[in-house]
Design a protein around this motif. Structure first.
Motif, PDB file in Angstrom:
ATOM      1  N   UNK A   1      -0.644  -4.947   6.110  1.00 48.40           N
ATOM      2  CA  UNK A   1       0.099  -6.150   6.466  1.00 48.40           C
ATOM      3  C   UNK A   1       1.189  -6.404   5.424  1.00 48.40           C
ATOM      4  N   UNK A   2       2.418  -6.382   5.885  1.00 50.98           N
ATOM      5  CA  UNK A   2       3.571  -6.508   4.994  1.00 50.98           C
ATOM      6  C   UNK A   2       4.382  -7.726   5.401  1.00 50.98           C
ATOM      7  N   UNK A   3       4.838  -8.492   4.424  1.00 52.15           N
ATOM      8  CA  UNK A   3       5.723  -9.631   4.664  1.00 52.15           C
ATOM      9  C   UNK A   3       6.971  -9.460   3.806  1.00 52.15           C
ATOM     10  N   UNK A   4       8.137  -9.593   4.430  1.00 51.21           N
ATOM     11  CA  UNK A   4       9.415  -9.432   3.744  1.00 51.21           C
ATOM     12  C   UNK A   4      10.158 -10.759   3.766  1.00 51.21           C
ATOM     13  N   UNK A   5      10.586 -11.218   2.603  1.00 53.44           N
ATOM     14  CA  UNK A   5      11.379 -12.441   2.510  1.00 53.44           C
ATOM     15  C   UNK A   5      12.856 -12.057   2.564  1.00 53.44           C
ATOM     16  N   UNK A   6      13.570 -12.559   3.576  1.00 54.05           N
ATOM     17  CA  UNK A   6      14.996 -12.274   3.748  1.00 54.05           C
ATOM     18  C   UNK A   6      15.783 -13.572   3.707  1.00 54.05           C
ATOM     19  N   UNK A   7      16.949 -13.524   3.072  1.00 52.91           N
ATOM     20  CA  UNK A   7      17.811 -14.699   3.075  1.00 52.91           C
ATOM     21  C   UNK A   7      19.268 -14.266   3.062  1.00 52.91           C
ATOM     22  N   UNK A   8      20.170 -15.216   2.967  1.00 59.04           N
ATOM     23  CA  UNK A   8      21.597 -14.937   3.115  1.00 59.04           C
ATOM     24  C   UNK A   8      22.220 -14.291   1.887  1.00 59.04           C
ATOM     25  N   UNK A   9      21.440 -14.050   0.852  1.00 59.83           N
ATOM     26  CA  UNK A   9      22.016 -13.396  -0.320  1.00 59.83           C
ATOM     27  C   UNK A   9      22.421 -11.961  -0.041  1.00 59.83           C
ATOM     28  N   UNK A  10      21.975 -11.421   1.126  1.00 60.77           N
ATOM     29  CA  UNK A  10      22.295 -10.039   1.468  1.00 60.77           C
ATOM     30  C   UNK A  10      23.735  -9.796   1.867  1.00 60.77           C
ATOM     31  N   UNK A  11      24.540 -10.855   2.045  1.00 58.10           N
ATOM     32  CA  UNK A  11      25.956 -10.666   2.370  1.00 58.10           C
ATOM     33  C   UNK A  11      26.159 -10.339   3.833  1.00 58.10           C
ATOM     34  N   UNK A  12      26.407  -9.058   4.155  1.00 62.60           N
ATOM     35  CA  UNK A  12      26.597  -8.644   5.553  1.00 62.60           C
ATOM     36  C   UNK A  12      25.225  -8.691   6.203  1.00 62.60           C
ATOM     37  N   UNK A  13      24.878  -9.836   6.784  1.00 58.82           N
ATOM     38  CA  UNK A  13      23.479 -10.137   7.119  1.00 58.82           C
ATOM     39  C   UNK A  13      23.111  -9.754   8.545  1.00 58.82           C
ATOM     40  N   UNK A  14      23.766 -10.347   9.529  1.00 62.03           N
ATOM     41  CA  UNK A  14      23.337 -10.179  10.911  1.00 62.03           C
ATOM     42  C   UNK A  14      23.530  -8.755  11.410  1.00 62.03           C
ATOM     43  N   UNK A  15      24.620  -8.091  11.025  1.00 63.04           N
ATOM     44  CA  UNK A  15      24.854  -6.731  11.497  1.00 63.04           C
ATOM     45  C   UNK A  15      23.738  -5.798  11.073  1.00 63.04           C
ATOM     46  N   UNK A  16      23.366  -5.807   9.808  1.00 58.09           N
ATOM     47  CA  UNK A  16      22.309  -4.930   9.308  1.00 58.09           C
ATOM     48  C   UNK A  16      20.945  -5.324   9.870  1.00 58.09           C
ATOM     49  N   UNK A  17      20.687  -6.635   9.969  1.00 57.16           N
ATOM     50  CA  UNK A  17      19.368  -7.077  10.402  1.00 57.16           C
ATOM     51  C   UNK A  17      19.110  -6.733  11.859  1.00 57.16           C
ATOM     52  N   UNK A  18      20.082  -6.939  12.731  1.00 55.92           N
ATOM     53  CA  UNK A  18      19.877  -6.626  14.145  1.00 55.92           C
ATOM     54  C   UNK A  18      19.610  -5.133  14.336  1.00 55.92           C
ATOM     55  N   UNK A  19      20.308  -4.300  13.579  1.00 61.05           N
ATOM     56  CA  UNK A  19      20.078  -2.858  13.658  1.00 61.05           C
ATOM     57  C   UNK A  19      18.680  -2.502  13.157  1.00 61.05           C
ATOM     58  N   UNK A  20      18.252  -3.169  12.074  1.00 64.75           N
ATOM     59  CA  UNK A  20      16.926  -2.898  11.517  1.00 64.75           C
ATOM     60  C   UNK A  20      15.826  -3.308  12.486  1.00 64.75           C
ATOM     61  N   UNK A  21      15.989  -4.448  13.152  1.00 61.89           N
ATOM     62  CA  UNK A  21      14.990  -4.893  14.122  1.00 61.89           C
ATOM     63  C   UNK A  21      14.906  -3.937  15.306  1.00 61.89           C
ATOM     64  N   UNK A  22      16.037  -3.398  15.705  1.00 62.92           N
ATOM     65  CA  UNK A  22      16.043  -2.425  16.795  1.00 62.92           C
ATOM     66  C   UNK A  22      15.305  -1.157  16.389  1.00 62.92           C
ATOM     67  N   UNK A  23      15.522  -0.706  15.154  1.00 58.61           N
ATOM     68  CA  UNK A  23      14.832   0.493  14.674  1.00 58.61           C
ATOM     69  C   UNK A  23      13.322   0.262  14.613  1.00 58.61           C
ATOM     70  N   UNK A  24      12.904  -0.939  14.206  1.00 59.33           N
ATOM     71  CA  UNK A  24      11.471  -1.247  14.176  1.00 59.33           C
ATOM     72  C   UNK A  24      10.859  -1.112  15.565  1.00 59.33           C
ATOM     73  N   UNK A  25      11.562  -1.639  16.571  1.00 58.87           N
ATOM     74  CA  UNK A  25      11.060  -1.559  17.940  1.00 58.87           C
ATOM     75  C   UNK A  25      10.997  -0.115  18.414  1.00 58.87           C
ATOM     76  N   UNK A  26      12.006   0.688  18.081  1.00 55.93           N
ATOM     77  CA  UNK A  26      12.030   2.089  18.506  1.00 55.93           C
ATOM     78  C   UNK A  26      10.913   2.889  17.859  1.00 55.93           C
ATOM     79  N   UNK A  27      10.486   2.462  16.660  1.00 54.41           N
ATOM     80  CA  UNK A  27       9.383   3.120  15.966  1.00 54.41           C
ATOM     81  C   UNK A  27       8.014   2.578  16.402  1.00 54.41           C
ATOM     82  N   UNK A  28       8.018   1.668  17.392  1.00 59.13           N
ATOM     83  CA  UNK A  28       6.781   1.035  17.864  1.00 59.13           C
ATOM     84  C   UNK A  28       6.066   0.291  16.747  1.00 59.13           C
ATOM     85  N   UNK A  29       6.836  -0.281  15.831  1.00 61.05           N
ATOM     86  CA  UNK A  29       6.278  -1.094  14.753  1.00 61.05           C
ATOM     87  C   UNK A  29       6.504  -2.556  15.115  1.00 61.05           C
TER      88      UNK A  29
END
Length: 330
Positions: free
Chosen positions: A99-127
């Motif tokens: 069980x993993x928990x990741x804290x994400x916030x706006x300090x990442x700068x280019x936020x939504x573009x990277x996050x939406x791609x990451x969420x898609x990859x998680x789904x494709x990996x069946x995670x």
């Protein structure tokens, strides 16, 4: 909530939010995640859950992260969104933290573009992943920033309220994708930890829907994080019975008065039928959390009785139901 703040100001005014890079349009985040989720048809057991903790700065992300850590989660703070799939894979391997928990916030700068791609990859990996989103009213955030005198991450050289305004706009699409939203306005750190613990503690697989029942007084405002709000101010009010007025709704004498009304019995019968009809639909749609707000004038009598009766109703059906009498002691 009296901790986890940063600095203060006054109510913000709407305007455009400057982008720090080629971010994807926020409106596309939900669409991409929904399309990707259709490919995630082999969910892992709940013990291998992957949770994203996000929300507004000062709303209690750190407190929520500490609570999940106490529940056995492996917690990582401020991981770049592009590394989410790799972290999830490592967590799901044999011998990994599970069980993993990741804290994400706006300090990442280019936020939504990277996050939406990451969420898609998680789904494709069946995670499977779920998003916990923490928010608070502008007034509460202002007070928390004032108490710590820290700078807002989006307003290092500007008024803090400008940072709050920018962050709300940047987080709008992610909030819409959240599986659970907790409004920490007025909550103490202890109360926030109770909410998180109720939502994330282990439960049998059939108990897939976590139900939170909140009694409240309309004179203090309805809970912002409620999925359903029921108004019970039409019921006879114990406040006008002199010997019952000082007693809380948890007292047997108040409960007997409210439950003894023919109007109440018919109301509860219909409300149980409505919720009994809706809840299986929520479960079938994969909803993990349902917050039902029950309101009366002051939040001390009628709404408390209704919430207690509904809690028994849900528990009898094998569904976990937590109770929060928000305004009972006011």
């Amino acid at each position: 909530m009296t901790a986890q703040p940063e600095r203060a100001g006054v109510d913000p005014k709407p305007s455009e939010v400057p982008s720090k890079g080629p971010a994807e349009e926020p409106s596309k985040l939900s669409d991409r995640r929904k399309r990707a989720a259709k490919r995630a048809v082999v969910p892992r057991p709940a013990s291998q859950g992957f949770t994203i903790i996000t929300g507004l700065s000062g709303a209690g992300r750190s407190e929520a992260a500490r609570c999940l850590e106490d529940l056995g989660y492996f917690v990582v703070d401020n991981l770049p969104p592009a590394l989410l799939p790799k972290m999830a894979e490592l967590g799901s391997r044999p011998g990994g933290p599970g069980r993993v928990a990741i804290v994400l916030d706006v300090r990442g700068g280019v936020y939504f573009g990277e996050l939406s791609k990451a969420l898609q990859e998680l789904a494709e990996l069946s995670i499977p992943s779920r998003i916990l989103f923490l928010e608070a009213s502008d007034g509460d955030l202002v007070n928390r920033y004032e108490s710590t005198r820290r700078r807002h991450p989006l307003a290092p050289a500007d008024r803090v309220v400008e940072g709050i305004r920018k962050e709300r706009m940047m987080m709008e699409a992610l909030r819409g994708d959240a599986d659970l939203i907790i409004d920490t306005s007025g909550l103490t750190p202890h109360e926030l930890r109770d909410r998180v613990r109720d939502a994330f503690s282990d439960a049998p697989p059939e108990e897939s829907l976590q139900i939170s029942l909140v009694s409240f007084g309309y004179k203090y405002g309805a809970p912002r994080d409620a999925d359903l709000v029921i108004d019970c101010r039409f019921l006879p009010n114990p406040h006008w019975v002199e010997e019952l007025r000082p007693l809380p709704g948890t007292d047997d004498r108040v409960r007997t008065f409210v439950q003894g009304q023919a109007t109440y019995r018919e109301f509860l019968r219909r409300l149980r039928a409505l919720l009994g009809f809706m809840v299986p639909g929520f479960v079938a749609e994969g909803k993990a959390y349902l917050t039902v707000g029950i309101g009366c004038t002051g939040g001390r009598h009628r709404s408390v009785v209704v919430v207690e009766d509904l809690a028994s109703f849900f528990r009898d059906k094998g569904l976990p139901a937590s109770v929060d009498h928000r305004d009972l002691d006011r």
